[in-house]
Design an enzyme around this catalytic site. Structure first.
Site, PDB file in Angstrom:
ATOM      1  N   TYR A  53       0.831  -1.203   0.000  1.00 46.84           N
ATOM      2  CA  TYR A  53       0.000   0.000   0.000  1.00 46.84           C
ATOM      3  C   TYR A  53       0.869   1.258   0.000  1.00 46.84           C
ATOM      4  CZ  TYR A  53      -3.668  -3.306   1.400  1.00 46.84           C
ATOM      5  OH  TYR A  53      -4.524  -4.374   1.459  1.00 46.84           O
ATOM      6  N   HIS A 102      -0.208 -11.975   0.491  1.00 45.96           N
ATOM      7  CA  HIS A 102      -1.046 -10.935  -0.115  1.00 45.96           C
ATOM      8  C   HIS A 102      -1.416 -11.249  -1.572  1.00 45.96           C
ATOM      9  CE1 HIS A 102      -1.648  -6.251  -0.399  1.00 45.96           C
ATOM     10  NE2 HIS A 102      -2.719  -6.926  -0.761  1.00 45.96           N
TER      11      HIS A 102
HETATM   12  P1  NAD Z   1     -13.490   0.146   1.290  1.00 47.22           P
HETATM   13  O1  NAD Z   1     -14.645  -0.530   0.684  1.00 47.22           O
HETATM   14  O2  NAD Z   1     -13.304   0.064   2.744  1.00 47.22           O
HETATM   15  O3  NAD Z   1     -13.543   1.674   0.783  1.00 47.22           O
HETATM   16  C1  NAD Z   1     -12.579   2.587   1.148  1.00 47.22           C
HETATM   17  C2  NAD Z   1     -12.918   3.944   0.568  1.00 47.22           C
HETATM   18  O4  NAD Z   1     -14.101   4.447   1.196  1.00 47.22           O
HETATM   19  C3  NAD Z   1     -11.833   4.979   0.865  1.00 47.22           C
HETATM   20  O5  NAD Z   1     -11.791   5.901  -0.188  1.00 47.22           O
HETATM   21  C4  NAD Z   1     -12.342   5.647   2.131  1.00 47.22           C
HETATM   22  O6  NAD Z   1     -11.766   6.912   2.299  1.00 47.22           O
HETATM   23  C5  NAD Z   1     -13.820   5.685   1.856  1.00 47.22           C
HETATM   24  N1  NAD Z   1     -14.671   5.752   3.081  1.00 47.22           N
HETATM   25  C6  NAD Z   1     -14.511   5.105   4.251  1.00 47.22           C
HETATM   26  N2  NAD Z   1     -15.488   5.428   5.115  1.00 47.22           N
HETATM   27  C7  NAD Z   1     -16.296   6.297   4.475  1.00 47.22           C
HETATM   28  C8  NAD Z   1     -17.482   6.980   4.851  1.00 47.22           C
HETATM   29  N3  NAD Z   1     -18.035   6.821   6.048  1.00 47.22           N
HETATM   30  N4  NAD Z   1     -18.055   7.811   3.942  1.00 47.22           N
HETATM   31  C9  NAD Z   1     -17.513   7.986   2.707  1.00 47.22           C
HETATM   32  N5  NAD Z   1     -16.378   7.353   2.289  1.00 47.22           N
HETATM   33  C10 NAD Z   1     -15.785   6.509   3.177  1.00 47.22           C
HETATM   34  O7  NAD Z   1     -12.193  -0.427   0.525  1.00 47.22           O
HETATM   35  P2  NAD Z   1     -10.690  -0.711   0.957  1.00 47.22           P
HETATM   36  O8  NAD Z   1     -10.070   0.435   1.666  1.00 47.22           O
HETATM   37  O9  NAD Z   1     -10.021  -1.231  -0.260  1.00 47.22           O
HETATM   38  O10 NAD Z   1     -10.793  -1.939   1.946  1.00 47.22           O
HETATM   39  C11 NAD Z   1     -10.616  -1.816   3.325  1.00 47.22           C
HETATM   40  C12 NAD Z   1      -9.278  -2.343   3.795  1.00 47.22           C
HETATM   41  O11 NAD Z   1      -9.231  -3.757   3.664  1.00 47.22           O
HETATM   42  C13 NAD Z   1      -8.050  -1.821   3.037  1.00 47.22           C
HETATM   43  O12 NAD Z   1      -7.655  -0.559   3.509  1.00 47.22           O
HETATM   44  C14 NAD Z   1      -7.058  -2.915   3.327  1.00 47.22           C
HETATM   45  O13 NAD Z   1      -6.517  -2.734   4.624  1.00 47.22           O
HETATM   46  C15 NAD Z   1      -7.922  -4.172   3.308  1.00 47.22           C
HETATM   47  N6  NAD Z   1      -7.957  -4.828   1.978  1.00 47.22           N
HETATM   48  C16 NAD Z   1      -7.144  -5.889   1.743  1.00 47.22           C
HETATM   49  C17 NAD Z   1      -7.125  -6.510   0.519  1.00 47.22           C
HETATM   50  C18 NAD Z   1      -6.198  -7.678   0.285  1.00 47.22           C
HETATM   51  O14 NAD Z   1      -5.554  -8.118   1.200  1.00 47.22           O
HETATM   52  N7  NAD Z   1      -6.100  -8.208  -0.908  1.00 47.22           N
HETATM   53  C19 NAD Z   1      -7.933  -6.052  -0.519  1.00 47.22           C
HETATM   54  C20 NAD Z   1      -8.783  -4.990  -0.269  1.00 47.22           C
HETATM   55  C21 NAD Z   1      -8.788  -4.394   0.989  1.00 47.22           C
END
Ligand code: NAD
Length: 321
Positions: free
Chosen positions: A61, A126
């Site tokens: 990231y 990952h």
């Molecule tokens: P998400 O669906 O959580 O969306 C994140 C987006 O939504 C960001 O732009 C954030 O700023 C915004 N957001 C958060 N809360 C909000 C609110 N209340 N109102 C409006 N916008 C809001 O997607 P993500 O960040 O990709 O997934 C969450 C976490 O999961 C990642 O940060 C990561 O740590 C993990 N993840 C891991 C993998 C993997 O291991 N392959 C893949 C995807 C995500």
């Protein structure tokens, strides 16, 4: 009157209890746009204050930026190490994928240095659909078991998009090798296919973390990032759902997060957060769910809008025979 707190849920057989809302730290690597270090620290501090005990990052990231910022923010909390749970990953880097034993063994030392920690609670391979699954089973996971013995990591996980990859690996390793899986974009209003896998994961004693309840931004008013891999059809349907909620004066992100939180067989819903405002909104959504339940009417309308694209996903990974 007792103060309401975020629910803690057991994670498989690990003995860990994760907050139902977990802090996804990929936004701290600026993958969803610019974030100042000040905002990032404030978001982490506020999340911890409001009961979030689980923080997830990866060297991938922001090309290690997320780990560095999260490490500083956690240190600044000034609380004992056992009060928070940290997950990072290995095998995926800005430079590409490398799941070799040599690379993942070096990787944890680099991550610990950036995070300023002596150990992480979870180390996850990952996005393994981009690697050789035989290598994951025969080389990567055995290397992680050694890191566990060395005390650098407490638990081992795997992450990927295609759900069939989890069963492929879990059916080929001795029980207790993989403690946890992290799935993403498969338990939100537009795609809930993870649900079918939950009984299998439970039978294996594997803990379940589900990430991206907002479908990596598609279920937010700001919309998804440019790199979002969904089809234009799926993006348009999500946009229509967002607009519908907006017209009704409803918050789609709150609805989407609550939808994911309802299933208590999932230990933690990881949502990416980059500001105090998002943290406060998301924790409030979780607490309100516990007392007032969901807005079923709006959920039903949004479900109807998303019906034509329900469970639509996108290709991810390399073809394996
Ligand atoms: P998400 O669906 O959580 O969306 C994140 C987006 O939504 C960001 O732009 C954030 O700023 C915004 N957001 C958060 N809360 C909000 C609110 N209340 N109102 C409006 N916008 C809001 O997607 P993500 O960040 O990709 O997934 C969450 C976490 O999961 C990642 O940060 C990561 O740590 C993990 N993840 C891991 C993998 C993997 O291991 N392959 C893949 C995807 C995500």
């Amino acid at each position: 009157m007792a103060t309401q707190t975020l629910q803690l849920r057991p994670l498989g057989n690990t003995g860990l209890k994760l907050s139902s809302v977990g802090f996804g730290a990929s936004p701290l690597g600026k993958v969803f746009g610019d974030v100042s270090e000040q905002d990032a620290f404030a978001a982490v501090r506020e999340a911890f204050r409001l009961g979030v005990n689980f923080f997830d990052t990866s060297p991938y990231y922001g090309g290690t930026l997320s780990e560095k910022v999260l490490g500083k923010a956690l240190k600044a909390l000034g609380v004992p190490r056992d009060q928070y749970i940290v997950s990072t990953k290995c095998g995926r880097y800005k430079e590409g994928f490398d799941f070799s034993a040599e690379r993942v063994t070096r990787s944890i030392d680099e991550s610990l240095e950036r995070l300023q920690l002596d150990y992480v609670d979870m180390l996850q391979c990952h996005d393994i659909e981009f690697g050789s699954l035989d290598q994951i089973v025969n080389e990567t996971l055995p290397a992680l078991l050694k890191l566990k013995e060395a005390g650098k990591i407490r638990f081992i996980g795997i992450t990927c998009l295609p759900l069939g990859i989890f069963t492929y690996v879990l059916d080929r390793v001795p029980p207790g090798t993989v403690d946890v899986i992290l799935s993403y974009c498969h338990y939100s209003i537009n795609d809930s296919t993870l649900e079918d896998l939950l009984p299998y994961l439970k039978s294996k004693g594997v803990g379940v973390i589900s990430a991206s309840p907002l479908s990596m931004g598609l279920l937010t008013e700001a919309g998804g990032p440019e790199w979002h891999p969904a089809s234009s059809e799926l993006k348009a349907a999500c946009r229509a759902a967002v607009d519908h909620c907006k017209e009704k004066g409803k918050n789609i992100s709150k609805l989407a997060l609550q939808y994911s939180l309802v299933n208590t067989d999932i230990s933690s819903i990881l949502v990416g957060m980059k500001s105090i405002k998002e943290v406060e909104e998301n924790i409030a959504a979780a607490l309100e769910l516990a007392t007032a339940g969901m807005d079923e009417e709006t959920l039903s309308e949004v479900t109807d809008i998303l019906k034509p694209v329900k469970n639509q996903t996108w290709p991810s990974g390399i073809q394996q025979s």
